[in-house]
Design an enzyme around this catalytic site. Structure first.
Site, PDB file in Angstrom:
ATOM      1  N   HIS A 112      53.826 -41.713  -9.123  1.00 45.32           N
ATOM      2  CA  HIS A 112      53.097 -42.489  -8.110  1.00 45.32           C
ATOM      3  C   HIS A 112      53.263 -41.759  -6.767  1.00 45.32           C
ATOM      4  O   HIS A 112      53.925 -42.237  -5.856  1.00 45.32           O
ATOM      5  CB  HIS A 112      53.675 -43.907  -8.049  1.00 45.32           C
ATOM      6  CG  HIS A 112      52.816 -44.898  -7.318  1.00 45.32           C
ATOM      7  ND1 HIS A 112      51.569 -44.597  -6.818  1.00 45.32           N
ATOM      8  CD2 HIS A 112      53.033 -46.211  -7.017  1.00 45.32           C
ATOM      9  CE1 HIS A 112      51.064 -45.681  -6.233  1.00 45.32           C
ATOM     10  NE2 HIS A 112      51.927 -46.671  -6.332  1.00 45.32           N
ATOM     11  N   ARG A 122      43.852 -44.434 -11.080  1.00 42.69           N
ATOM     12  CA  ARG A 122      45.079 -45.175 -11.422  1.00 42.69           C
ATOM     13  C   ARG A 122      44.981 -45.571 -12.883  1.00 42.69           C
ATOM     14  O   ARG A 122      43.993 -46.164 -13.305  1.00 42.69           O
ATOM     15  CB  ARG A 122      45.237 -46.432 -10.578  1.00 42.69           C
ATOM     16  CG  ARG A 122      46.247 -47.388 -11.220  1.00 42.69           C
ATOM     17  CD  ARG A 122      46.633 -48.552 -10.380  1.00 42.69           C
ATOM     18  NE  ARG A 122      47.461 -48.131  -9.279  1.00 42.69           N
ATOM     19  CZ  ARG A 122      48.298 -48.944  -8.624  1.00 42.69           C
ATOM     20  NH1 ARG A 122      48.414 -50.210  -8.985  1.00 42.69           N
ATOM     21  NH2 ARG A 122      49.018 -48.504  -7.625  1.00 42.69           N
ATOM     22  N   ARG A 164      50.969 -47.105   3.322  1.00 45.32           N
ATOM     23  CA  ARG A 164      50.155 -46.567   2.227  1.00 45.32           C
ATOM     24  C   ARG A 164      48.798 -46.102   2.755  1.00 45.32           C
ATOM     25  O   ARG A 164      48.279 -45.069   2.356  1.00 45.32           O
ATOM     26  CB  ARG A 164      49.925 -47.639   1.141  1.00 45.32           C
ATOM     27  CG  ARG A 164      51.157 -48.158   0.433  1.00 45.32           C
ATOM     28  CD  ARG A 164      51.855 -47.106  -0.355  1.00 45.32           C
ATOM     29  NE  ARG A 164      50.956 -46.385  -1.250  1.00 45.32           N
ATOM     30  CZ  ARG A 164      50.418 -46.873  -2.370  1.00 45.32           C
ATOM     31  NH1 ARG A 164      50.709 -48.077  -2.797  1.00 45.32           N
ATOM     32  NH2 ARG A 164      49.597 -46.119  -3.109  1.00 45.32           N
ATOM     33  N   CYS A 193      58.135 -50.819  -3.240  1.00 48.50           N
ATOM     34  CA  CYS A 193      56.725 -50.389  -3.246  1.00 48.50           C
ATOM     35  C   CYS A 193      55.776 -51.573  -3.304  1.00 48.50           C
ATOM     36  O   CYS A 193      54.622 -51.439  -2.890  1.00 48.50           O
ATOM     37  CB  CYS A 193      56.479 -49.442  -4.414  1.00 48.50           C
ATOM     38  SG  CYS A 193      56.930 -50.144  -6.011  1.00 48.50           S
ATOM     39  N   ASP A 196      62.163 -51.514  -7.443  1.00 47.65           N
ATOM     40  CA  ASP A 196      60.805 -51.714  -7.961  1.00 47.65           C
ATOM     41  C   ASP A 196      60.942 -52.712  -9.115  1.00 47.65           C
ATOM     42  O   ASP A 196      62.060 -52.995  -9.574  1.00 47.65           O
ATOM     43  CB  ASP A 196      60.244 -50.351  -8.443  1.00 47.65           C
ATOM     44  CG  ASP A 196      58.803 -50.422  -8.953  1.00 47.65           C
ATOM     45  OD1 ASP A 196      58.129 -51.451  -8.732  1.00 47.65           O
ATOM     46  OD2 ASP A 196      58.348 -49.435  -9.580  1.00 47.65           O
ATOM     47  N   GLN A 252      52.561 -43.242  -3.134  1.00 48.88           N
ATOM     48  CA  GLN A 252      53.585 -44.214  -2.738  1.00 48.88           C
ATOM     49  C   GLN A 252      54.773 -43.505  -2.082  1.00 48.88           C
ATOM     50  O   GLN A 252      55.281 -43.928  -1.038  1.00 48.88           O
ATOM     51  CB  GLN A 252      54.067 -44.989  -3.976  1.00 48.88           C
ATOM     52  CG  GLN A 252      55.165 -45.992  -3.679  1.00 48.88           C
ATOM     53  CD  GLN A 252      54.674 -47.169  -2.868  1.00 48.88           C
ATOM     54  OE1 GLN A 252      53.688 -47.801  -3.209  1.00 48.88           O
ATOM     55  NE2 GLN A 252      55.345 -47.476  -1.773  1.00 48.88           N
TER      56      GLN A 252
HETATM   57  N1   CP Z   1      52.574 -50.149  -4.432  1.00 44.92           N
HETATM   58  C1   CP Z   1      51.412 -50.209  -5.075  1.00 44.92           C
HETATM   59  O1   CP Z   1      50.943 -49.232  -5.654  1.00 44.92           O
HETATM   60  O2   CP Z   1      50.794 -51.412  -5.031  1.00 44.92           O
HETATM   61  P1   CP Z   1      49.499 -51.819  -5.854  1.00 44.92           P
HETATM   62  O3   CP Z   1      49.889 -51.873  -7.301  1.00 44.92           O
HETATM   63  O4   CP Z   1      49.117 -53.170  -5.318  1.00 44.92           O
HETATM   64  O5   CP Z   1      48.428 -50.787  -5.620  1.00 44.92           O
HETATM   65  N1  NVA Z   2      56.464 -49.205 -11.388  1.00 47.54           N
HETATM   66  C1  NVA Z   2      55.390 -50.127 -11.026  1.00 47.54           C
HETATM   67  C2  NVA Z   2      54.820 -49.736  -9.716  1.00 47.54           C
HETATM   68  C3  NVA Z   2      53.720 -50.613  -9.211  1.00 47.54           C
HETATM   69  C4  NVA Z   2      53.176 -50.145  -7.886  1.00 47.54           C
HETATM   70  C5  NVA Z   2      54.337 -50.123 -12.103  1.00 47.54           C
HETATM   71  O1  NVA Z   2      54.002 -49.037 -12.602  1.00 47.54           O
HETATM   72  O2  NVA Z   2      53.846 -51.186 -12.463  1.00 47.54           O
END
Ligand code: CP
Ligand code: NVA
Length: 313
Positions: A136, A109, A300, A272, A231, A139
Site C-alpha cells: 500500500h 486497488r 493521503r 491508516c 492497522d 499510504q
Molecule cells: N487507508 C486507506 O487506504 O483507506 P481506504 O481503504 O478508505 O481507502
Molecule cells: N491492511 C488493510 C488496509 C486498509 C487500508 C487492508 O488491506 O484491508
C-alpha cells in the site's frame, strides 16, 4: 532531481524508487499541502483523465485520487469490478491496453500485486497502486509526511508497527523506512512476521540509509518510540481468518498502557484507517491527544496529488 526523472513512471512499490526520489515526492507533497491551505487553485491536470479501478472498497484512497485529480482540472473515472470486464470476460492485459488508449493514468486497488504490475506493463501510462494484498505504497508516503510534520524530520525517528506484521501496510512501511533511514520495528506474533525475502531486501537498503529494522514479538520494544502505528487485524479479503487473528493479536492491542510503554509523552499514534475501535486500538487512543490519524488521512490527498503531479504533470 529533475521533474524528468518521474515523467511517465508508475508507483507499484517503493522498492522501485530511490531515497532521493521519495524525498522529492515528500517536498512536492508539502508544497501542494501549502497551496491548499493558502486557498490557491491550480489546474495542472486540465484535459487529463485517470481511470480509478477498484476490486476492494475504499473511502480515503478513492476520495484522495478523485478530489486531487478533479480539483486540478482533470477528469477521474471510477470503475469498480462490478462495472468493467477486468479479469472476468477480458484479460488484464487487454483491459490495460484499452485503458491506456483512453486515459492518461490508472489507479488500481485490488487483490494481486501481479494485476497492478500487468496494468503497468501493458497500458503504457503511469499506474498507481492504491493497495494490493502485498503493498500500500501511497499510504506509506502519507505516513512519513505525518511523522515529518510532527517531528520536523523522519530520518532517525523510531516507528513501531504493532499488529499484523505481514500485511500490506506493514510491508510498505518497512520498505519506505528502510529507504529513508527511519528506524522501524514490527511487533507481531512470529506467525505474522513479514516474509524473509522482503526483510532481506529491506535490511540491505537499511544498511545504506542507516535505518534499524527489527522484527520482534515483545511489546516492551515500543520503548522510546516516536510513533506507534497499527492497522486492522483482518485485512480485506481475509475475513475467514477473523477468529484466528483475534486470538493471535489480542495481546497487541494499542491501548493507553501500550502507548505509555514508550516512556515518552510526545509519542504519536498513527493508523491508516479504517479502524475497528476496541480491536486493534482503543477509542481513548485513536480519539485521544496523541492520535494523528486524521491528519494522516488528510495527507493521503496531498501525497497522492504529489505523486500524480510528478509522474503526469
Ligand atoms: N487507508 C486507506 O487506504 O483507506 P481506504 O481503504 O478508505 O481507502
Ligand atoms: N491492511 C488493510 C488496509 C486498509 C487500508 C487492508 O488491506 O484491508
Amino acid at each position: 532531481m529533475t521533474p524528468e526523472t518521474f515523467k511517465g513512471r508508475s508507483l507499484l512499490t517503493w522498492l522501485d524508487y530511490t531515497e532521493a526520489e521519495i524525498r522529492y515526492l515528500l517536498d512536492v507533497s508539502k508544497q501542494v499541502k501549502g497551496e491548499k491551505q493558502r486557498g490557491e487553485v491550480h489546474q495542472r491536470f486540465t484535459g487529463k483523465t485517470i481511470a480509478l479501478l477498484f476490486e476492494k472498497r475504499s473511502t480515503r484512497t478513492r476520495c484522495a485520487f478523485e478530489t486531487a485529480f478533479g480539483e486540478e482540472g482533470g477528469h477521474p473515472v471510477f470503475l469498480s469490478t462490478a462495472d468493467i470486464q477486468l479479469g472476468a470476460k477480458e484479460s488484464i492485459e487487454d483491459t490495460a491496453r484499452v485503458l491506456g488508449r483512453m486515459f492518461n493514468a490508472i489507479q488500481f486497488r485490488g487483490f494481486k500485486q501481479a494485476t497492478v504490475e500487468a496494468l503497468a506493463q501493458f497500458s503504457g501510462v503511469p499506474v498507481y497502486n492504491g493497495l494490493t494484498d502485498t503493498f500500500h505504497p501511497t499510504q506509506a508516503l502519507a505516513d512519513i509526511l505525518t511523522i515529518e510534520e510532527n517531528f520536523g524530520q523522519s530520518r532517525g525517528k523510531k516507528l513501531c508497527f504493532v499488529g499484523d506484521g505481514r500485511n500490506n501496510v506493514a510491508r510498505s512501511l518497512m520498505v519506505i523506512c528502510s529507504k529513508l533511514g527511519v528506524h522501524f520495528t514490527i511487533i507481531t506474533p512470529p506467525s505474522l512476521n513479514p516474509d524473509a525475502g522482503l526483510l532481506t531486501q529491506c535490511l540491505s537498503m537499511a544498511a545504506a540509509s542507516g535505518a534499524a529494522i527489527r522484527i520482534t514479538e515483545d511489546t516492551a520494544e515500543v520503548k522510546g518510540a516516536d510513533a506507534i502505528y497499527t492497522d486492522v487485524w483482518v485485512s480485506m479479503g481475509e475475513e475467514a481468518k477473523r477468529e484466528a487473528r483475534f486470538r493471535l493479536l489480542s495481546p497487541y492491542q494499542v491501548n493507553q498502557a501500550l502507548m505509555d510503554k514508550t516512556g515518552r509523552g510526545d509519542s504519536i499514534f498513527l493508523h491508516c484507517l479504517p479502524a475497528v475501535k476496541g480491536e486493534e486500538v482503543t477509542p481513548e487512543v485513536i480519539d485521544g491527544p496523541q492520535s494523528r490519524a486524521w491528519d494522516e488521512a488528510e495527507n493521503r490527498k496531498h501525497t497522492i496529488k504529489a505523486i500524480m503531479l510528478a509522474t503526469l504533470g
